[in-house]
Design an enzyme around this catalytic site. Structure first.
Site, PDB file in Angstrom:
ATOM      1  N   ASP A 186       0.863  -1.194   0.000  1.00  0.00           N
ATOM      2  CA  ASP A 186       0.000   0.000   0.000  1.00  0.00           C
ATOM      3  C   ASP A 186       0.897   1.241   0.000  1.00  0.00           C
ATOM      4  OD1 ASP A 186      -2.241   1.655   0.270  1.00  0.00           O
ATOM      5  OD2 ASP A 186      -2.376   1.393   2.448  1.00  0.00           O
TER       6      ASP A 186
ATOM      7  N   GLU B 192       2.759   4.861  -4.069  1.00  0.00           N
ATOM      8  CA  GLU B 192       2.829   5.828  -5.200  1.00  0.00           C
ATOM      9  C   GLU B 192       4.193   6.497  -5.265  1.00  0.00           C
ATOM     10  OE1 GLU B 192       0.360   5.693  -2.870  1.00  0.00           O
ATOM     11  OE2 GLU B 192      -0.873   4.473  -4.184  1.00  0.00           O
TER      12      GLU B 192
ATOM     13  N   ASP C 107      -9.062   3.526  -2.502  1.00  0.00           N
ATOM     14  CA  ASP C 107     -10.093   3.995  -1.575  1.00  0.00           C
ATOM     15  C   ASP C 107     -11.331   4.514  -2.278  1.00  0.00           C
ATOM     16  OD1 ASP C 107      -8.248   3.307   0.318  1.00  0.00           O
ATOM     17  OD2 ASP C 107      -7.549   5.356   0.643  1.00  0.00           O
TER      18      ASP C 107
HETATM   19  O1  MIG Z   1      -3.843   6.309   4.499  1.00  0.00           O
HETATM   20  O2  MIG Z   1      -3.545   1.047   5.730  1.00  0.00           O
HETATM   21  O3  MIG Z   1      -5.932   2.300   0.391  1.00  0.00           O
HETATM   22  O4  MIG Z   1      -6.906   0.132   1.844  1.00  0.00           O
HETATM   23  O5  MIG Z   1      -6.820   0.311   4.635  1.00  0.00           O
HETATM   24  C1  MIG Z   1      -4.578   5.129   4.409  1.00  0.00           C
HETATM   25  C2  MIG Z   1      -4.686   1.812   5.865  1.00  0.00           C
HETATM   26  C3  MIG Z   1      -3.670   3.947   4.231  1.00  0.00           C
HETATM   27  C4  MIG Z   1      -4.900   3.152   2.341  1.00  0.00           C
HETATM   28  C5  MIG Z   1      -5.405   1.944   1.646  1.00  0.00           C
HETATM   29  C6  MIG Z   1      -6.439   1.281   2.495  1.00  0.00           C
HETATM   30  C7  MIG Z   1      -5.839   0.903   3.810  1.00  0.00           C
HETATM   31  C8  MIG Z   1      -5.307   2.153   4.503  1.00  0.00           C
HETATM   32  N1  MIG Z   1      -4.342   2.806   3.643  1.00  0.00           N
END
Ligand code: MIG
Length: 799
Positions: A399, A402, A484
């Site tokens: 996650d 980017e 999201d």
């Molecule tokens: O700033 O890890 O898209 O699926 O639950 C949020 C927490 C960070 C973004 C991800 C989301 C995840 C969440 N993350």
């Protein structure tokens, strides 16, 4: 970068230099065109300035390219035009101004630059193509908004966009993943275009000027791939020849996955797992979002998850795999082992001056960011995965890659940050879009290496990697979820076109958070979302902190019952889905396909973005509006059956499908063979022994049956069980031909339970011409018979 730019004026007498590496090389005043035929239907066009530094190697493209032209391409120069031609495509460059035209095997122009706007300068490159009447544009990876991308502007710059979707951000141009690849479709002919540049690109696809598709990037070169088609299949197959395909994921990846931001401690995660089993809701994986970590340190488990190995082993005994999240930011804490080892490898992205490591704020507070562009750094990061593998983690979820950075206005690394790539220093802005994918690559590599020595295959043996960010080619390393979204009807609609366009862009194993991530989901929306999602490759329910609970039982018993029913159908479909996955791994064919995949000549089908095909047999028409109890469905040419009622329908027309809350309109193509297995609570080490093979009348059909152990890597060396099953329709009755099985995997199928649909009376059935018993059920119109499985070819006839 030099600020000074010059307009290039082509010299009156460009030279054709056939001796250079490209098949055709043209030098204009200041500009070089190099054109190469990679196969009969694929050309690479490089445009750069004279004496420019060479174009750096690509992270998207596999080399060497696995095909080549069938005959040496023809290079020619006629009065005002230089051209390169293969049996299937021709590129003509006008010598007066460098404008060009790419045509297919029928001589049809598929792409054409608007004259002389092609420009490559020292700090930006621009292309402008003419959009033809009736031309539609698909692909572009992850996109929000309309299915056909014509009329929109897309900016390729991977970004953490909370609550994406047009209703929240009407002018949203950026998303987490960027695939600058398009599939163009016009009058039934498909072609493709890919601009390989992982920095920022902006595509204005007939938004500002209705008939102009302009593409620009802050690059000093253009590296363009042109695909001649002529079918969507050929374009996507070639694009995935070029950028790679998914690997064969473990079978459990196709099960239902239950996630939440977050299951905050061990007891909560275990209780969710227990409830799933107690309530007989099938499920294969549960997720650890960031709360499992020790103060947001990656690769750790904190105090709220005591003895994680024991927890994971306990869950594994009940058939659950645990997937853990990993973010790229490494907490800037000198006592943290991952950081110390990273420092020892000098592994982190540098500030613009190159003198210090860049530090940005993310979940752990101050963090450093591994420079994944360097293979040494990827090697190191891959070895860090072992901490999770050792605990028994079966999959890893990348996650924030980017990468997302909280404390900067642009929410990512400074574009001037310095990467020390394997082939020299590059600014972050030049490689931004590939950062997340290189992280996934390192993760994938670590999962492969970490399990090569285990003798027995386990749930870890085939890597399971999910990514949020990526670029063209990410499918070699990861599957993708669309980030999201929100629990909103418009996002359900949006998710569908996103997944279809991702599939056309090489990333066929994808899914959207079921029920929506942000906001509270209603029972009705949850049901409609799940009904659609069971037909999407990655099926995961995930929701945000502080939203209403979203597990299937959270909405009350009626919703729970519907969820159970549809998840059971998903599990019954597993043999079919697994076969589609394997087909995608081999040919790039997405599992879920827009209607245009099969009906590119039917304008109604081409425009249709609210229905899809799952494989060859099923047509899914999800209900996307609140309160709807019916919807309009377009059935393309041919005959179809209503999956639920068995009613025969003639296609080539719209119909109103009955869709009370417990029904998603679902149709099956006449002639189809649909394998279904018994339901189960999770994917076990062996498959059910009986396969139901539903045979729908009305046309010929075929099923490519594929099976293997679902988890080892033996399939790389022939450990599969593969056979084609052909369905021949006869004027009275029909015939099934099972080709001999190939491969060394001993199939777990003992019995083919053949269900001949649409029968009105008892019929005579013969196995290899010997009459066998069968059972006729007048109420359902089914004739059922059991055939013991064997590897040799056999046939079943009925009349
Ligand atoms: O700033 O890890 O898209 O699926 O639950 C949020 C927490 C960070 C973004 C991800 C989301 C995840 C969440 N993350």
């Amino acid at each position: 970068m030099p600020k000074h730019t010059t307009r290039h004026r082509p010299s009156p007498a460009p030279t054709v230099d056939p001796s250079s590496a490209a098949d055709l090389r043209l030098d204009f005043d200041g500009l070089t065109f190099g054109v190469e035929a990679l196969s009969d239907d694929l050309m690479r066009v490089r445009i750069s300035q004279h004496n420019a530094t060479p174009i750096p190697p690509s992270w998207a493209v596999r080399s060497p390219f696995p095909a080549k032209p069938t005959v040496p391409p023809r290079v020619g120069q006629r009065r005002h035009v230089a051209e390169l031609a293969t049996p299937e495509a021709t590129l003509r460059i006008r010598l007066a101004d460098g404008s060009w035209e790419f045509s297919d095997r029928y001589g049809w122009t598929v792409f054409q630059s608007t004259s002389s706007i092609t420009g490559v300068f020292s700090d930006r490159a621009r292309l402008a193509l003419r959009l033809e009447p009736r031309e539609a544009i698909f692909g572009l990876g992850e996109t929000t908004g309309t299915f056909n991308r014509r009329g929109t502007i897309r900016e390729f710059w991977n970004s953490d966009v909370l609550g994406h979707a047009p209703c929240i951000h009407p002018h949203l141009r950026q998303l987490y993943a960027s695939i600058p690849f398009a599939l163009s479709l016009r009058d039934g002919r498909a072609a493709g275009l890919f601009w390989d540049f992982p920095g920022r690109q902006i595509w204005d696809i007939g938004s500002t000027h209705r008939d102009v598709w302009s593409l620009q990037a802050p690059a000093d070169h253009v590296d363009l791939y042109l695909f001649a088609g002529p079918t969507p299949y050929r374009v996507v197959q070639r694009f995935t020849d070029l950028t790679g395909r998914h690997w064969l994921l473990p079978r459990w990846a196709l099960g239902y996955h239950q996630s939440r931001y977050s299951y905050v401690n061990r007891a909560e995660l275990e209780s969710v797992a227990r409830q799933l089993r107690r309530r007989q809701i099938p499920c294969d994986a549960v997720y650890c979002d960031i709360h499992h970590q020790d103060k947001h340190r990656v690769f750790t488990f904190g105090r709220s998850f005591p003895r994680p190995a024991a927890m994971i082993a306990g869950l594994a005994r009940r058939g659950f795999r645990v997937v853990a999240i990993v973010n790229p930011g490494v907490k800037n804490d000198p006592s943290f082992g991952v950081l110390r080892r990273g420092l020892r490898h000098d592994a982190f992205v540098k500030t613009p001056s190159g003198r210090r490591d860049f530090i940005g704020r993310v979940w752990p507070g101050d963090a450093r960011f591994p420079d994944f562009t360097r293979s040494k750094v990827r090697d190191w990061w891959s070895s860090e995965q072992r901490a999770l593998l050792r605990l028994g983690i079966a999959g890893i979820w990348n996650d924030m890659n980017e990468p997302a950075v909280f404390d900067r206005a642009d929410k990512t690394l400074d574009p001037q940050c310095l990467h020390h790539t394997d082939t020299g220093p590059r600014r972050h802005g030049e490689i931004h879009n590939v950062y997340g994918q290189l992280m996934a690559q390192a993760c994938h590599q670590g999962l492969l290496q970490g399990t090569t020595n285990s003798t027995e295959p386990t749930d870890q043996t085939r890597p399971f990697v999910i990514t949020r960010a990526g670029y063209a080619g990410m499918q070699r390393h990861a599957i993708l979820w669309t980030g999201d979204n929100s629990a909103a009807w418009s996002h359900l609609d949006d998710a569908l076109q996103m997944l279809l366009n991702l599939g056309l862009s090489g990333v066929g194993f994808c899914g959207a958070d079921v029920g929506g991530f942000l906001e509270n989901c209603s029972a009705e929306l949850f049901v409609r979302w799940l009904q659609m999602a069971i037909f999407t490759p990655f099926l995961r329910n995930h929701s945000n902190l502080d939203t209403a609970r979203q597990e299937p039982w959270a909405f009350g018993p009626e919703t729970e019952e519907l969820a159970r029913r549809y998840l059971n159908l998903r599990y019954q479909l597993l043999p079919y889905l697994y076969g589609l996955l394997e087909e995608m791994v081999r040919h790039g064919t997405p599992m879920m396909r827009p209607l245009l995949w099969r009906y590119p000549n039917d304008p109604v089908a081409v425009a249709c973005g609210d229905q899809f095909l799952l494989g060859d047999a099923l047509l899914v028409a999800p209900v996307l509006r609140q309160g709807s109890v019916a919807r309009c469905v377009y059935l393309p040419q041919g005959e179809w059956f209503d999956f639920w009622t068995g009613q025969r329908l003639v296609g080539g027309a719209h119909r109103v499908a009955h869709a009370p809350l417990d029904i998603i309109p679902l149709f099956i193509r006449a002639g189809s063979l649909l394998p279904l297995a018994a339901r189960r609570s999770f994917v076990g080490p062996t498959e059910p022994e009986t396969v139901f093979l539903h045979v729908w009348p009305g046309d010929d059909g075929r099923l490519d049956w594929y099976d293997d152990d679902g988890r080892s890597r033996a399939h790389e060396t022939g450990g599969w069980y593969r056979r084609s099953i052909h369905h021949h329709q006869r004027s009275r009755g029909g015939r099934l031909v099972f080709d001999a099985a190939t491969g060394t995997f001993p199939s777990s199928t003992r019995t083919w339970r053949i269900a001949l649909r649409g029968q009105t009376r008892p019929i005579r059935v013969a196995l290899d011409r010997e009459v066998v018993g069968s059972h006729f059920d007048a109420e359902t119109g089914l004739v059922i018979l059991d055939i013991p499985n064997r590897r040799q070819a056999f046939s079943v006839d009925w009349r």
